[in-house]
Motif scaffolding. Structure first.
Motif, PDB file in Angstrom:
ATOM      1  N   ASN A 174      56.455   3.244-108.747  1.00  0.00           N
ATOM      2  CA  ASN A 174      57.116   4.704-108.727  1.00  0.00           C
ATOM      3  C   ASN A 174      55.951   5.416-109.751  1.00  0.00           C
ATOM      4  O   ASN A 174      55.827   5.089-110.923  1.00  0.00           O
ATOM      5  CB  ASN A 174      58.544   4.834-109.292  1.00  0.00           C
ATOM      6  CG  ASN A 174      59.162   6.127-108.878  1.00  0.00           C
ATOM      7  OD1 ASN A 174      58.499   7.081-109.295  1.00  0.00           O
ATOM      8  ND2 ASN A 174      60.348   5.998-108.219  1.00  0.00           N
ATOM      9  N   LEU A 175      55.714   6.726-109.332  1.00  0.00           N
ATOM     10  CA  LEU A 175      54.644   7.560-109.943  1.00  0.00           C
ATOM     11  C   LEU A 175      55.379   8.357-110.579  1.00  0.00           C
ATOM     12  O   LEU A 175      54.905   9.356-111.462  1.00  0.00           O
ATOM     13  CB  LEU A 175      53.576   7.979-109.152  1.00  0.00           C
ATOM     14  CG  LEU A 175      52.893   7.289-108.303  1.00  0.00           C
ATOM     15  CD1 LEU A 175      52.007   7.986-107.155  1.00  0.00           C
ATOM     16  CD2 LEU A 175      51.904   6.259-109.279  1.00  0.00           C
ATOM     17  N   GLU A 176      56.778   8.456-110.749  1.00  0.00           N
ATOM     18  CA  GLU A 176      57.278   9.692-111.252  1.00  0.00           C
ATOM     19  C   GLU A 176      57.170  10.066-112.583  1.00  0.00           C
ATOM     20  O   GLU A 176      57.106  11.028-113.235  1.00  0.00           O
ATOM     21  CB  GLU A 176      58.928   9.250-111.212  1.00  0.00           C
ATOM     22  CG  GLU A 176      59.706  10.708-111.604  1.00  0.00           C
ATOM     23  CD  GLU A 176      61.365  10.129-111.652  1.00  0.00           C
ATOM     24  OE1 GLU A 176      62.104  10.944-111.994  1.00  0.00           O
ATOM     25  OE2 GLU A 176      61.701   9.128-111.081  1.00  0.00           O
ATOM     26  N   SER A 185      45.040  13.778-113.608  1.00  0.00           N
ATOM     27  CA  SER A 185      44.998  12.474-114.224  1.00  0.00           C
ATOM     28  C   SER A 185      45.699  12.518-115.564  1.00  0.00           C
ATOM     29  O   SER A 185      45.750  13.241-116.296  1.00  0.00           O
ATOM     30  CB  SER A 185      43.568  11.743-114.258  1.00  0.00           C
ATOM     31  OG  SER A 185      43.708  10.374-114.654  1.00  0.00           O
ATOM     32  N   LEU A 206      46.582   0.995-111.293  1.00  0.00           N
ATOM     33  CA  LEU A 206      47.385   0.776-110.161  1.00  0.00           C
ATOM     34  C   LEU A 206      46.296   0.339-108.925  1.00  0.00           C
ATOM     35  O   LEU A 206      46.410  -0.950-108.098  1.00  0.00           O
ATOM     36  CB  LEU A 206      48.185   1.783-109.608  1.00  0.00           C
ATOM     37  CG  LEU A 206      49.393   2.302-110.563  1.00  0.00           C
ATOM     38  CD1 LEU A 206      49.955   3.455-109.931  1.00  0.00           C
ATOM     39  CD2 LEU A 206      50.378   1.274-110.847  1.00  0.00           C
ATOM     40  N   PHE A 213      54.506  10.107-114.269  1.00  0.00           N
ATOM     41  CA  PHE A 213      53.570  11.017-114.806  1.00  0.00           C
ATOM     42  C   PHE A 213      53.800  12.400-114.750  1.00  0.00           C
ATOM     43  O   PHE A 213      52.962  13.043-115.002  1.00  0.00           O
ATOM     44  CB  PHE A 213      52.346  10.642-113.577  1.00  0.00           C
ATOM     45  CG  PHE A 213      51.328   9.341-113.737  1.00  0.00           C
ATOM     46  CD1 PHE A 213      50.454   9.429-114.996  1.00  0.00           C
ATOM     47  CD2 PHE A 213      52.006   8.093-113.471  1.00  0.00           C
ATOM     48  CE1 PHE A 213      50.108   8.061-115.023  1.00  0.00           C
ATOM     49  CE2 PHE A 213      51.328   6.891-113.569  1.00  0.00           C
ATOM     50  CZ  PHE A 213      50.376   6.875-114.623  1.00  0.00           C
ATOM     51  N   SER A 271      53.376  11.947-102.649  1.00  0.00           N
ATOM     52  CA  SER A 271      52.712  10.494-103.251  1.00  0.00           C
ATOM     53  C   SER A 271      53.651  10.300-104.040  1.00  0.00           C
ATOM     54  O   SER A 271      53.501  10.518-105.509  1.00  0.00           O
ATOM     55  CB  SER A 271      51.389  10.546-103.380  1.00  0.00           C
ATOM     56  OG  SER A 271      50.823   9.465-103.729  1.00  0.00           O
ATOM     57  N   THR A 272      54.832   9.560-103.839  1.00  0.00           N
ATOM     58  CA  THR A 272      55.797   9.033-104.850  1.00  0.00           C
ATOM     59  C   THR A 272      55.463   7.774-105.419  1.00  0.00           C
ATOM     60  O   THR A 272      56.185   7.593-106.463  1.00  0.00           O
ATOM     61  CB  THR A 272      57.279   9.478-104.527  1.00  0.00           C
ATOM     62  OG1 THR A 272      57.246   8.581-103.289  1.00  0.00           O
ATOM     63  CG2 THR A 272      57.548  10.764-103.928  1.00  0.00           C
ATOM     64  N   GLU A 273      54.819   6.939-104.547  1.00  0.00           N
ATOM     65  CA  GLU A 273      54.671   5.525-105.465  1.00  0.00           C
ATOM     66  C   GLU A 273      53.261   5.174-104.729  1.00  0.00           C
ATOM     67  O   GLU A 273      52.675   5.819-103.782  1.00  0.00           O
ATOM     68  CB  GLU A 273      55.633   4.749-104.508  1.00  0.00           C
ATOM     69  CG  GLU A 273      55.892   4.593-103.161  1.00  0.00           C
ATOM     70  CD  GLU A 273      54.948   3.591-102.792  1.00  0.00           C
ATOM     71  OE1 GLU A 273      54.438   2.483-103.433  1.00  0.00           O
ATOM     72  OE2 GLU A 273      54.537   3.679-101.543  1.00  0.00           O
ATOM     73  N   LEU A 308      46.374  11.773-109.611  1.00  0.00           N
ATOM     74  CA  LEU A 308      47.386  12.085-109.139  1.00  0.00           C
ATOM     75  C   LEU A 308      47.303  13.228-108.322  1.00  0.00           C
ATOM     76  O   LEU A 308      46.673  14.693-108.686  1.00  0.00           O
ATOM     77  CB  LEU A 308      48.291  12.334-110.004  1.00  0.00           C
ATOM     78  CG  LEU A 308      48.623  10.659-110.672  1.00  0.00           C
ATOM     79  CD1 LEU A 308      48.874  10.899-112.197  1.00  0.00           C
ATOM     80  CD2 LEU A 308      49.336   9.604-109.978  1.00  0.00           C
ATOM     81  N   LEU A 326      44.124   6.790-104.864  1.00  0.00           N
ATOM     82  CA  LEU A 326      44.037   7.602-106.269  1.00  0.00           C
ATOM     83  C   LEU A 326      42.814   7.771-106.559  1.00  0.00           C
ATOM     84  O   LEU A 326      42.596   7.881-107.786  1.00  0.00           O
ATOM     85  CB  LEU A 326      44.791   6.441-107.180  1.00  0.00           C
ATOM     86  CG  LEU A 326      46.344   6.328-107.063  1.00  0.00           C
ATOM     87  CD1 LEU A 326      46.967   5.179-108.141  1.00  0.00           C
ATOM     88  CD2 LEU A 326      47.141   7.578-107.319  1.00  0.00           C
ATOM     89  N   PRO A 338      46.321   6.080-113.937  1.00  0.00           N
ATOM     90  CA  PRO A 338      46.652   5.651-112.686  1.00  0.00           C
ATOM     91  C   PRO A 338      45.899   4.647-112.074  1.00  0.00           C
ATOM     92  O   PRO A 338      46.272   3.978-111.247  1.00  0.00           O
ATOM     93  CB  PRO A 338      46.949   7.016-111.856  1.00  0.00           C
ATOM     94  CG  PRO A 338      47.132   7.825-112.786  1.00  0.00           C
ATOM     95  CD  PRO A 338      46.074   7.629-113.871  1.00  0.00           C
TER      96      PRO A 338
END
Length: 486
Positions: A386-388, A155, A294, A390, A379-381, A372, A368, A291
């Motif tokens: 978009n979680l990129e 995280s 979200l 992180f 898990s890209t989103e 992450l 979540l 995260p």
């Protein structure tokens, strides 16, 4: 005669086929069972999060969970050396799988208490390429070039922003690798007029900001510490801390920062709770959060009548300007390792391999709840975001851990905070300069710390004398402390 022999032979063949007793193929052996013991802080949560899924794939592996809560529940209100208690727990319970965090992983490696995983990885051709590379690199760095543990989740914080507000006011969007200086400079470009319940703010976090906790955020990104646990010296009156507090005070004075009412949210429905958070309601341009924001946003959309969604963006940061490729706001809390000399190492490895694998990640990618996923590309989103970001920065951990600070008497912290709040209030009211306030904090805090350490040494000394009794054995803790010049 020949026909009788033929029929007899045919019957024998049929019998062999039916009972598999006379074929060249051996009878199917009963599947072997195995077991391992794992340490975890709650047995029910362990099976909910990890154990039940593993059992579906490995029904013949028995798991025994030893609860680590006993480490923290045995103090009876007395100060406890958690590092020592943790190590004693492992020695006593002998778990096959040890649950570690970033602060004690390296110590267990250096003490030779963990089994190297590289052999298992090579033997099973286990894919580690799609695991967050920075995590593997960090664990190997702490392991002297070898891998002794894996963490399925992590995280941390990132910069969340309301892209619609930036577009409305013609301000360029935040970018990856922003420092706190850049974030707060950007926040000042938003308008500050309007009613506090309807106006827009450039920056804010979930529960609002004071000057002290904004300074704490900024200091954390740079790895600043107000106390050195090795020397037992207060270190808050430095140029770096002065710049940190001046940056925080200027930001608060600009009125670009969301500061809630003194009492904050006092209770109510879930809808009222989410409405009390201005970022979720589209009135804050930027926030630094984990995260889990979200998930909160998704729930807010579900429970608030006529909720007005906005375009949400995420940028990597904040970063230390001296090292912009790294971040101190990523955390690995669940590192699973195998105890050295474990008799059930193969079963333990099967568990670690599974919970760090692709199949497990696919199941957990729907939420979540535990942070992450370290296994990338699954898990890209989340909810369209978009979680990129992180995964873009390398985590950086400071040498001093929470266990180092456990050496500080609890009484000190209780007395230190009021001093800091008092002096920062005087500085914010312009009755003192930041330099003067920090000098007072350092002087008074050092005196408090010295006294707290001396009192604790005296207490331990008296306890040692009481335990030694008639043996005549004494402890010189107080004398040693006094001789050191404190």
């Amino acid at each position: 005669m020949k026909r009788d022999k033929f029929m007899k032979g045919l019957l024998i063949v049929l019998a062999c086929m039916l009972f598999a007793g006379c074929t060249s193929r051996p009878a199917q052996e009963k599947e072997q069972t195995s077991s391992f013991k794992i340490m975890f802080w709650d047995e029910q949560y362990f099976f909910q999060q990890y154990g039940d899924l593993f059992a579906i794939k490995h029904p013949n592996v028995n798991i025994e969970v030893v609860n680590t809560n006993s480490i923290y529940n045995s103090s009876n209100g007395e100060p406890i050396d958690y590092e020592k208690a943790f190590s004693e727990f492992v020695d006593k319970e002998q778990p096959d799988v040890i649950l570690l965090d970033s602060s004690n992983y390296e110590k267990f490696v250096n003490d030779g208490k963990l089994m190297e995983l590289d052999t298992f990885i090579a033997r099973d051709k286990y894919d580690t390429e799609s695991i967050y590379p920075a995590l593997i690199e960090l664990l190997k760095e702490k392991g002297g070039g070898k891998l002794y543990g894996l963490a399925p989740t992590f995280s941390g914080n990132a910069i969340f922003y309301n892209a619609d507000l930036f577009a409305k006011y013609g301000i360029e969007l935040p970018h990856d690798g922003m420092t706190w200086q850049e974030i707060l400079d950007l926040a000042r470009r938003f308008p500050t007029e309007g009613d506090k319940d309807t106006r827009v703010y450039g920056f804010g976090v979930q529960y609002g900001m004071s000057m002290e906790n904004l300074a704490s955020y900024i200091a954390s990104a740079q790895g600043l510490q107000f106390l050195n646990p090795d020397t037992m010296k207060i270190t808050i009156n430095t140029d770096s801390w002065k710049q940190t507090y001046k940056l925080a005070m200027d930001a608060i004075d600009s009125k670009a920062i969301y500061i809630p009412d003194e009492n904050g949210f006092q209770g109510g429905t879930m809808e009222e709770y989410y409405k009390s958070r201005p970022f979720l309601m589209g009135r804050v341009a930027m926030s630094v959060e984990s995260p889990y924001l979200l998930q909160d946003m998704k729930q807010a959309q579900d429970v608030i009548t006529d909720y007005k969604p906005f375009q949400l963006g995420v940028a990597a940061g904040p970063v230390d300007p001296a090292d912009p490729q790294t971040t101190r706001s990523l955390y690995f809390s669940d590192i699973f390792a195998i105890r050295a000399n474990s008799p059930n190492a193969d079963a333990a490895w099967e568990f670690i391999k599974f919970i760090n694998g692709e199949e497990f990640a696919k199941v957990k990618s729907r939420s979540l709840n535990n942070g992450l996923l370290s296994r990338m590309g699954i898990s890209t989103e989340f909810n369209g975001v978009n979680l990129e970001s992180f995964y873009k920065l390398k985590p950086k951990f400071d040498s001093s851990s929470s266990r180092d600070y456990a050496k500080i008497p609890d009484d000190f912290y209780m007395q230190y905070q009021p001093i800091l709040e008092r002096e920062m209030k005087l500085a914010q009211e312009k009755k003192k300069s930041i330099d003067e306030a920090l000098q007072t904090v350092q002087d008074e805090a050092q005196a408090l710390l010295d006294k707290a350490l001396k009192d604790e040494a005296a207490k331990k000394g008296s306890e040692g004398n009481a335990e030694s009794g008639a043996s005549g054995v004494t402890t010189d803790a107080v004398e040693t402390f006094e001789d050191s010049g404190q």
